[in-house]
Motif scaffolding. Structure first.
Motif, PDB file in Angstrom:
ATOM      1  N   PHE A  76      44.006  45.957  46.422  1.00 58.65           N
ATOM      2  CA  PHE A  76      45.071  46.869  46.809  1.00 58.65           C
ATOM      3  C   PHE A  76      44.884  48.124  45.984  1.00 58.65           C
ATOM      4  CE2 PHE A  76      49.483  48.364  47.161  1.00 58.65           C
ATOM      5  CZ  PHE A  76      49.694  48.181  48.519  1.00 58.65           C
ATOM      6  N   LYS A  77      44.528  49.230  46.612  1.00 58.04           N
ATOM      7  CA  LYS A  77      44.105  50.421  45.872  1.00 58.04           C
ATOM      8  C   LYS A  77      45.185  51.007  44.977  1.00 58.04           C
ATOM      9  CE  LYS A  77      44.844  53.869  49.478  1.00 58.04           C
ATOM     10  NZ  LYS A  77      44.208  54.898  50.281  1.00 58.04           N
ATOM     11  N   ALA A  83      47.060  46.240  35.498  1.00 62.27           N
ATOM     12  CA  ALA A  83      47.925  45.207  36.075  1.00 62.27           C
ATOM     13  C   ALA A  83      47.102  44.061  36.664  1.00 62.27           C
ATOM     14  CB  ALA A  83      48.810  45.804  37.165  1.00 62.27           C
ATOM     15  N   GLU A  84      47.655  42.872  36.547  1.00 62.24           N
ATOM     16  CA  GLU A  84      47.017  41.701  37.150  1.00 62.24           C
ATOM     17  C   GLU A  84      47.071  41.777  38.670  1.00 62.24           C
ATOM     18  OE1 GLU A  84      47.919  36.972  37.246  1.00 62.24           O
ATOM     19  OE2 GLU A  84      48.047  37.957  35.289  1.00 62.24           O
ATOM     20  N   ALA A  85      48.205  42.245  39.184  1.00 60.75           N
ATOM     21  CA  ALA A  85      48.388  42.391  40.629  1.00 60.75           C
ATOM     22  C   ALA A  85      49.423  43.482  40.881  1.00 60.75           C
ATOM     23  CB  ALA A  85      48.858  41.077  41.246  1.00 60.75           C
TER      24      ALA A  85
END
Length: 106
Positions: A76-77, A83-85
């Protein structure tokens, strides 16, 4: 639209505190609890009038689970490097646990 770069509280108030006809505020809780109504209002604000089936398909494709799956499979650009996600937990009300200030009505 004026925007204040000060405390988080002042920043949030700068874009939620006034009647700005070009600005549409939507909460995650609204999208989660009343998706058809909320996304319908958002579409109307944008000058769109999608058919009911198309609106429901858009809502389904934008669900937290679908977006998390896309992030796992394709990345996710917008995810910050550290961040991990990008998508965390998708829990309603989490902003009260994460942020030091939550404006009235949010």
């Amino acid at each position: 639209m004026p925007e204040v770069y000060d405390t988080w509280s002042a920043h949030v108030e700068s874009w939620t505190g006034g009647p700005y006809p070009q600005f549409f505020v939507v909460r995650y809780e609204d999208m989660s609890e009343r998706p058809v109504e909320t996304f319908g209002k958002m579409a109307g604000f944008l000058g769109l009038n999608p058919a009911a089936d198309r609106l429901e398909r858009a809502i389904s494709n934008a669900s937290f689970d679908v977006l998390c799956t896309q992030e796992r499979e394709k990345s996710f650009k917008e995810k910050p490097v550290h961040a991990e996600a990008f998508f965390r937990e998708g829990k309603r009300g989490q902003r009260r646990e994460r942020f030091s200030y939550v404006p009235e009505g949010f």
